[in-house]
Design a protein around this motif. Structure first.
Motif, PDB file in Angstrom:
ATOM      1  N   GLU A 116       0.815  -1.217   0.000  1.00 46.36           N
ATOM      2  CA  GLU A 116       0.000   0.000   0.000  1.00 46.36           C
ATOM      3  C   GLU A 116       0.853   1.273   0.000  1.00 46.36           C
ATOM      4  O   GLU A 116       0.327   2.371  -0.165  1.00 46.36           O
ATOM      5  N   LEU A 117       2.165   1.136   0.176  1.00 47.06           N
ATOM      6  CA  LEU A 117       3.051   2.294   0.270  1.00 47.06           C
ATOM      7  C   LEU A 117       3.160   3.043  -1.044  1.00 47.06           C
ATOM      8  O   LEU A 117       3.170   2.434  -2.122  1.00 47.06           O
ATOM      9  N   LYS A 118       3.268   4.381  -0.913  1.00 47.69           N
ATOM     10  CA  LYS A 118       3.490   5.241  -2.062  1.00 47.69           C
ATOM     11  C   LYS A 118       4.659   6.171  -1.749  1.00 47.69           C
ATOM     12  O   LYS A 118       4.844   6.568  -0.597  1.00 47.69           O
ATOM     13  N   PRO A 119       5.473   6.512  -2.752  1.00 46.69           N
ATOM     14  CA  PRO A 119       6.558   7.464  -2.507  1.00 46.69           C
ATOM     15  C   PRO A 119       6.018   8.735  -1.846  1.00 46.69           C
ATOM     16  O   PRO A 119       4.964   9.245  -2.235  1.00 46.69           O
ATOM     17  N   GLY A 120       6.748   9.210  -0.841  1.00 46.03           N
ATOM     18  CA  GLY A 120       6.343  10.400  -0.106  1.00 46.03           C
ATOM     19  C   GLY A 120       5.564  10.099   1.161  1.00 46.03           C
ATOM     20  O   GLY A 120       5.271  11.014   1.932  1.00 46.03           O
ATOM     21  N   ASP A 121       5.236   8.829   1.404  1.00 43.26           N
ATOM     22  CA  ASP A 121       4.518   8.470   2.636  1.00 43.26           C
ATOM     23  C   ASP A 121       5.420   8.630   3.853  1.00 43.26           C
ATOM     24  O   ASP A 121       6.590   8.239   3.828  1.00 43.26           O
ATOM     25  N   HIS A 122       4.864   9.205   4.911  1.00 44.98           N
ATOM     26  CA  HIS A 122       5.529   9.283   6.216  1.00 44.98           C
ATOM     27  C   HIS A 122       5.123   8.019   6.955  1.00 44.98           C
ATOM     28  O   HIS A 122       3.956   7.814   7.257  1.00 44.98           O
ATOM     29  N   ILE A 123       6.093   7.157   7.216  1.00 46.13           N
ATOM     30  CA  ILE A 123       5.812   5.878   7.862  1.00 46.13           C
ATOM     31  C   ILE A 123       6.521   5.815   9.210  1.00 46.13           C
ATOM     32  O   ILE A 123       7.438   6.592   9.481  1.00 46.13           O
ATOM     33  N   TYR A 124       6.092   4.877  10.031  1.00 52.18           N
ATOM     34  CA  TYR A 124       6.743   4.662  11.315  1.00 52.18           C
ATOM     35  C   TYR A 124       6.556   3.225  11.761  1.00 52.18           C
ATOM     36  O   TYR A 124       5.716   2.492  11.245  1.00 52.18           O
ATOM     37  N   SER A 125       7.379   2.842  12.730  1.00 51.62           N
ATOM     38  CA  SER A 125       7.321   1.501  13.314  1.00 51.62           C
ATOM     39  C   SER A 125       7.592   1.645  14.810  1.00 51.62           C
ATOM     40  O   SER A 125       8.538   2.318  15.211  1.00 51.62           O
ATOM     41  N   TRP A 126       6.756   1.022  15.621  1.00 46.00           N
ATOM     42  CA  TRP A 126       6.915   1.106  17.082  1.00 46.00           C
ATOM     43  C   TRP A 126       8.128   0.310  17.535  1.00 46.00           C
ATOM     44  O   TRP A 126       8.429  -0.747  16.990  1.00 46.00           O
ATOM     45  N   ARG A 127       8.821   0.814  18.543  1.00 45.59           N
ATOM     46  CA  ARG A 127       9.989   0.178  19.142  1.00 45.59           C
ATOM     47  C   ARG A 127       9.733  -0.082  20.624  1.00 45.59           C
ATOM     48  O   ARG A 127       8.944   0.630  21.251  1.00 45.59           O
ATOM     49  N   HIS A 128      10.432  -1.035  21.174  1.00 47.50           N
ATOM     50  CA  HIS A 128      10.389  -1.336  22.612  1.00 47.50           C
ATOM     51  C   HIS A 128       8.955  -1.409  23.130  1.00 47.50           C
ATOM     52  O   HIS A 128       8.556  -0.635  24.001  1.00 47.50           O
ATOM     53  N   SER A 129       8.160  -2.304  22.584  1.00 41.03           N
ATOM     54  CA  SER A 129       6.784  -2.542  23.055  1.00 41.03           C
ATOM     55  C   SER A 129       5.949  -1.270  23.066  1.00 41.03           C
ATOM     56  O   SER A 129       5.322  -0.928  24.069  1.00 41.03           O
ATOM     57  N   PHE A 130       5.944  -0.549  21.990  1.00 42.64           N
ATOM     58  CA  PHE A 130       5.130   0.661  21.804  1.00 42.64           C
ATOM     59  C   PHE A 130       5.553   1.822  22.699  1.00 42.64           C
ATOM     60  O   PHE A 130       4.776   2.720  22.982  1.00 42.64           O
ATOM     61  N   THR A 131       6.809   1.843  23.147  1.00 41.98           N
ATOM     62  CA  THR A 131       7.301   2.945  23.967  1.00 41.98           C
ATOM     63  C   THR A 131       7.526   4.180  23.113  1.00 41.98           C
ATOM     64  O   THR A 131       7.206   5.296  23.505  1.00 41.98           O
ATOM     65  N   TYR A 132       8.110   4.012  21.950  1.00 42.97           N
ATOM     66  CA  TYR A 132       8.318   5.113  21.019  1.00 42.97           C
ATOM     67  C   TYR A 132       8.313   4.545  19.610  1.00 42.97           C
ATOM     68  O   TYR A 132       8.406   3.341  19.408  1.00 42.97           O
ATOM     69  N   ALA A 133       8.191   5.430  18.634  1.00 47.32           N
ATOM     70  CA  ALA A 133       8.148   5.018  17.234  1.00 47.32           C
ATOM     71  C   ALA A 133       9.322   5.633  16.482  1.00 47.32           C
ATOM     72  O   ALA A 133       9.777   6.726  16.801  1.00 47.32           O
ATOM     73  N   HIS A 134       9.805   4.894  15.480  1.00 49.02           N
ATOM     74  CA  HIS A 134      10.838   5.416  14.588  1.00 49.02           C
ATOM     75  C   HIS A 134      10.154   5.803  13.277  1.00 49.02           C
ATOM     76  O   HIS A 134       9.381   5.027  12.718  1.00 49.02           O
ATOM     77  N   HIS A 135      10.412   7.030  12.792  1.00 43.75           N
ATOM     78  CA  HIS A 135       9.734   7.612  11.637  1.00 43.75           C
ATOM     79  C   HIS A 135      10.674   7.761  10.458  1.00 43.75           C
ATOM     80  O   HIS A 135      11.876   7.960  10.637  1.00 43.75           O
ATOM     81  N   GLY A 136      10.116   7.707   9.259  1.00 44.39           N
ATOM     82  CA  GLY A 136      10.885   7.922   8.054  1.00 44.39           C
ATOM     83  C   GLY A 136       9.981   8.249   6.878  1.00 44.39           C
ATOM     84  O   GLY A 136       8.759   8.246   6.994  1.00 44.39           O
ATOM     85  N   ILE A 137      10.606   8.520   5.742  1.00 43.82           N
ATOM     86  CA  ILE A 137       9.883   8.824   4.501  1.00 43.82           C
ATOM     87  C   ILE A 137      10.154   7.713   3.493  1.00 43.82           C
ATOM     88  O   ILE A 137      11.308   7.425   3.158  1.00 43.82           O
ATOM     89  N   TYR A 138       9.081   7.079   3.029  1.00 46.49           N
ATOM     90  CA  TYR A 138       9.202   6.064   1.987  1.00 46.49           C
ATOM     91  C   TYR A 138       9.434   6.795   0.668  1.00 46.49           C
ATOM     92  O   TYR A 138       8.670   7.692   0.296  1.00 46.49           O
ATOM     93  N   VAL A 139      10.521   6.454  -0.036  1.00 46.61           N
ATOM     94  CA  VAL A 139      10.864   7.151  -1.287  1.00 46.61           C
ATOM     95  C   VAL A 139      10.658   6.285  -2.526  1.00 46.61           C
ATOM     96  O   VAL A 139      10.950   6.718  -3.630  1.00 46.61           O
ATOM     97  N   GLY A 140      10.154   5.073  -2.342  1.00 42.31           N
ATOM     98  CA  GLY A 140       9.888   4.191  -3.472  1.00 42.31           C
ATOM     99  C   GLY A 140      10.938   3.106  -3.606  1.00 42.31           C
ATOM    100  O   GLY A 140      11.987   3.142  -2.957  1.00 42.31           O
ATOM    101  N   ASN A 141      10.639   2.117  -4.419  1.00 44.33           N
ATOM    102  CA  ASN A 141      11.544   0.996  -4.700  1.00 44.33           C
ATOM    103  C   ASN A 141      12.043   0.301  -3.433  1.00 44.33           C
ATOM    104  O   ASN A 141      13.192  -0.150  -3.380  1.00 44.33           O
ATOM    105  N   GLY A 142      11.199   0.237  -2.409  1.00 47.65           N
ATOM    106  CA  GLY A 142      11.562  -0.454  -1.170  1.00 47.65           C
ATOM    107  C   GLY A 142      12.534   0.304  -0.284  1.00 47.65           C
ATOM    108  O   GLY A 142      13.113  -0.287   0.623  1.00 47.65           O
ATOM    109  N   ASN A 143      12.727   1.615  -0.520  1.00 45.25           N
ATOM    110  CA  ASN A 143      13.698   2.401   0.246  1.00 45.25           C
ATOM    111  C   ASN A 143      13.032   3.450   1.136  1.00 45.25           C
ATOM    112  O   ASN A 143      12.031   4.053   0.755  1.00 45.25           O
ATOM    113  N   VAL A 144      13.651   3.674   2.299  1.00 44.88           N
ATOM    114  CA  VAL A 144      13.180   4.652   3.279  1.00 44.88           C
ATOM    115  C   VAL A 144      14.355   5.564   3.633  1.00 44.88           C
ATOM    116  O   VAL A 144      15.474   5.094   3.856  1.00 44.88           O
ATOM    117  N   ILE A 145      14.104   6.861   3.686  1.00 45.76           N
ATOM    118  CA  ILE A 145      15.091   7.815   4.187  1.00 45.76           C
ATOM    119  C   ILE A 145      14.628   8.231   5.571  1.00 45.76           C
ATOM    120  O   ILE A 145      13.458   8.601   5.766  1.00 45.76           O
TER     121      ILE A 145
END
Length: 177
Positions: A13-42
């Motif tokens: 469902e990802l599209k280039p320019g999406d702001h994505i995140y993933s929870w760390r340490h049992s939902f204590t905090y999230a790590h954020h990034g920008i999906y830029v396409g072709n399976g890559n995140v900055i």
């Protein structure tokens, strides 16, 4: 409204320019990034063993937003990213670091915003996907400054990429808070 309460999405469902995140340490905090396409995140990351910069117990608890398993074999796509810091590009799997994928929501009504967990949505509007990817690639080449969990973190980076403006408030915890 369902997206505000559960922002979990599938990789296809990802599209280039999406702001994505993933929870760390049992939902204590999230790590954020920008999906830029072709399976890559900055994303903007704090290298392992570096102080977070709060001067509090958080420094010991949240030791890094970089991958948590540096002893595992290096990723065949990204290589060894265990000591990386600053703005980096990595494959989606390395970004997720075993976590689930979530989409940060923009343009959320303030009625629903008050009910959502912090760090999952904003009432701010996003710029075009092309502008978002361009900003992320610019920061990849030129940096985003020094990481600080309260003042300049991965969520700030992603919001800046999406909107072109970093959030400052007098009563928030960090700029994105």
């Amino acid at each position: 409204m369902a997206g505000v309460l559960s922002n979990k999405i599938q990789k296809d469902e990802l599209k280039p320019g999406d702001h994505i995140y993933s929870w760390r340490h049992s939902f204590t905090y999230a790590h954020h990034g920008i999906y830029v396409g072709n399976g890559n995140v900055i994303h903007f990351t704090q290298g392992p063993g570096q102080g977070i910069g709060t001067g509090t117990g958080l420094d010991r608890f949240i030791s890094s937003s970089s991958p948590s398993n540096p002893c595992e074999p290096p990723c065949p796509i990204c290589g060894d990213r265990s000591k990386s810091d600053g703005v980096i590009s990595s494959c989606l799997d390395c970004f997720l670091d075993g976590g689930e994928l979530y989409l940060f929501q923009y343009g959320v009504s303030s009625v629903f915003l008050a009910q959502a967990r912090g760090g999952t949505c904003t009432d701010a509007l996003s710029d075009s996907p092309e502008d978002v990817v361009h900003r992320a690639e610019y920061f990849l080449q030129n940096g985003f400054g020094v990481y600080n969990i309260l003042k300049k973190n991965c969520e700030d980076f992603a919001i800046d990429c999406k909107t072109g403006s970093t959030v400052f408030t007098s009563n928030s915890v960090g700029r994105s808070g």
